[in-house]
Design an enzyme around this catalytic site. Sequence first.
Site, PDB file in Angstrom:
ATOM      1  N   LYS A 248       0.952  -1.084  -0.184  1.00  0.00           N
ATOM      2  CA  LYS A 248      -0.360   0.024   0.055  1.00  0.00           C
ATOM      3  C   LYS A 248       0.979   0.999   0.083  1.00  0.00           C
ATOM      4  CE  LYS A 248      -3.903   2.171   2.597  1.00  0.00           C
ATOM      5  NZ  LYS A 248      -4.801   1.895   3.674  1.00  0.00           N
TER       6      LYS A 248
ATOM      7  N   SER B 261      -9.417   1.040   3.242  1.00  0.00           N
ATOM      8  CA  SER B 261      -9.213   1.751   1.956  1.00  0.00           C
ATOM      9  C   SER B 261      -7.983   1.385   1.515  1.00  0.00           C
ATOM     10  CB  SER B 261      -8.375   2.893   2.995  1.00  0.00           C
ATOM     11  OG  SER B 261      -7.563   1.960   4.286  1.00  0.00           O
TER      12      SER B 261
ATOM     13  N   SER C  56     -10.125  -0.991   7.490  1.00  0.00           N
ATOM     14  CA  SER C  56      -9.028  -1.064   6.043  1.00  0.00           C
ATOM     15  C   SER C  56      -8.483  -1.889   5.332  1.00  0.00           C
ATOM     16  CB  SER C  56      -8.432   0.669   5.583  1.00  0.00           C
ATOM     17  OG  SER C  56      -8.812   0.993   6.079  1.00  0.00           O
TER      18      SER C  56
END
Lengths: 486, 96
Positions: free
Chosen positions: A75, A150, A174
Site C-alpha cells: 500500500k 482504504s 481498511s
Amino acid sequence: MKRTIEDIHKGYSKKDFSPSELIQEYLSKIKNLDTKINSYTEVFDDKVVKHAKELDKILHKNENNFLFGVPISLKDIFLVKDEKCTCSSKMLKNYVSNYDSCVYEKLSKRNILLLGKNNMDEFAMGSSTETSFFGPTMNPWDISRVPGGSSGGSAASVSAGFSCASLGTDTGGSIRQPASFCGIVGLKPTYGRVSRFGMIAFSSSLDQAGPLANSVNDAAIILDSVTGFDSRDSTSLNLKPTNSYNSLINDTYSFSDFTFGVPSKLLEIGLDDEIKYKFDELIKNLKKLGAKVIDIDLPYAKYAVATYYIIAPSEASSNLSRFDGIRYGFSEESENGDLIESYINNRSKGFGEEVKRRIMLGTYSLSSGYYDAYYLKAIKVKQLISNDFKNAFSNVNSILTPTCPELPFKLGEKKNDPLKMYLSDILTIPANLAQLPSISIPLGLSNQNLPIGIQLTGNRLDEVNLLKMASLLEKEINFTKELPKF
Amino acid sequence: MSSDRELVNKISKLSRLKIDESDIDIFVKNFKDILEYIDLLSSVDTNSEKTQDTIQKDYAVRDDTTIDKLSNDEVLLNAPNKEGKFFAVKKVIESE
C-alpha cells in the site's frame, strides 16, 4: 487460477520457473490489464526485473525462505527508501522516502520481489478507494463497483492476480473490508504486533499493518515475517516475531477444539439478505462439524462507529498538522500573504475533501469546550467496548460475524453521503478499538457473483488460534480458486 | 444554518484549512449530520469509567542514547524551499 506463496515456493523448488520468468508474467499482466482496475500508483518495472535476475543466481540456496522471489506489492503508505510515497494524496504526490519502513525492511531481507505501490483512499481515509488523488480503483469482480477501502488497491491487485500478496493498513477495517469485497484473505494483527515505523500515520492508536493474501497460510507466512519488536515505534510490543505458519501446518486441531461466539443482537443492524442467508447457513454447518457456537452480547459495540469517528479524526487532525508545505508536501509559490496564509493555501489545495472533513471533525472534538464531551467521552466508551470483548473471550475463542453488512457497492453510490459510508464499517471498527486481531476470509459469492466475506476476531495476541480457526473455515468453505474475469 | 456555517468557518480556521465557497453548503450539511450521529455517545453512562492510559505493560523503553539519524541533506530532500542547510519560510518577524 490463484497462485499462492506456497505454490510459488513449490514452483521454485521444482524449477518450474525462475524469479525472472515469474516477474515478467506479473508485470505483463499489470501492463495489459491494470488500466481497467487502477490498483497501482507506481510499478517498479526496471528495479524488480533487475532484482529478479539477481535472485535467479541464488535460487538454489533458499529452501527455507517461503517469501524468496515472491512478487509482493505495498500500500502506498509504507516508505521505501528513494521511492515515492504518496498516500494517494496530491499533498505527497512528489514525496520521496528518505528511509525504509520497518515492514519493508523485514520483507526485503526475505528477498521478496517488490512490484510496486498500491492505490488507496487518500491518507487511508475511506471505505471505497474513491478518495485517491490518482482516481478510484475498480473491483475485479465487477468493475462498476468499488473494491472497498482504504487498502482497495492492495485487495484488487491480489484478487486480480497482479501481485501474490500485499501489505495494507487497518484503522477501522481498511484491510478486512476490501479483502471481503475482493474475495481474498485480510488480516489485522493485534495492535502493536507490527511496527508502525515508516508507515504514514492516520490514527496512531488504531493503525495496524497486515497482509492481504490469497490464503490463510499465506497471511500467516507474511505475518511471521513482519512481526517482532522494533525500538523505533514506541507502541511496538516487546515480543518475538510470531511463528504461526509452523503451528498452522504442524499442529493437530479441529472444529471441536473451538467455541465461536456470534453477537446476534449486533447483527440486527440490518444485513443484506444474501449475506444473512449465507452466514446463517455457515453457522448451521459449523455446529454439524462439531464446533460449539454460542450467542454472545457486545452491548457497547453499537457505539463503535460514533466512538471511532471521534478518536480517529482527533488523532488525524494532530498527525496531519505536519503537512504544511514547508518541510515537505504540496507547496504553491506565492509572494502575497504571510506564513499562516501559505499554510492554509498549501493544505487547502493539497488535501482532498474527505481528509479535510476528518481533520476538521478532529479539530472540533479536541477544541476548547468540546474536549470532555467528545474526545474524553469517546476514550471511556472505547474502554467499555474493550471490556465487552474481554467478557466475551472468557467463553469463546473467536467472534464470528460477516465482515460487512453489505455487498460491494457501485462507484459513486455513497460518495456524497459520508455518514452512510462511515456506517458500513460497523462490524470491523470494534476490533480496532479493542486492539484485537481480526481476519476476513471469503465465504462465497452472491447471485450477482460478488464476494461475501466473514470475519473472525480473536483474543489479544492470539493470532495462532485465530488463524487455525480461519484455516479450518477456509477448507470447509472451499472458495473458488478461479480469478475474477473483467 | 448560518450558525452551522459559522462553526465550520471557525473550525476550518483552527485547522488551517479553507473550504471553497462553492462547496460550503454541502460540507456544512455533511458535517452537521456526522456531529448529530456522534452525539449518540452522550446517552452512554460513563460515570464509573476512568480514563485508563492505553500504555500496555509489554511496551519497552530504550536507553536514552544517541541513535543514527537522517543527515542534513536527507532531511531537506523534500523541502519545497531551502536555503543552504535550512528550510526556507516566509518572514514571521517584522523588522523595526
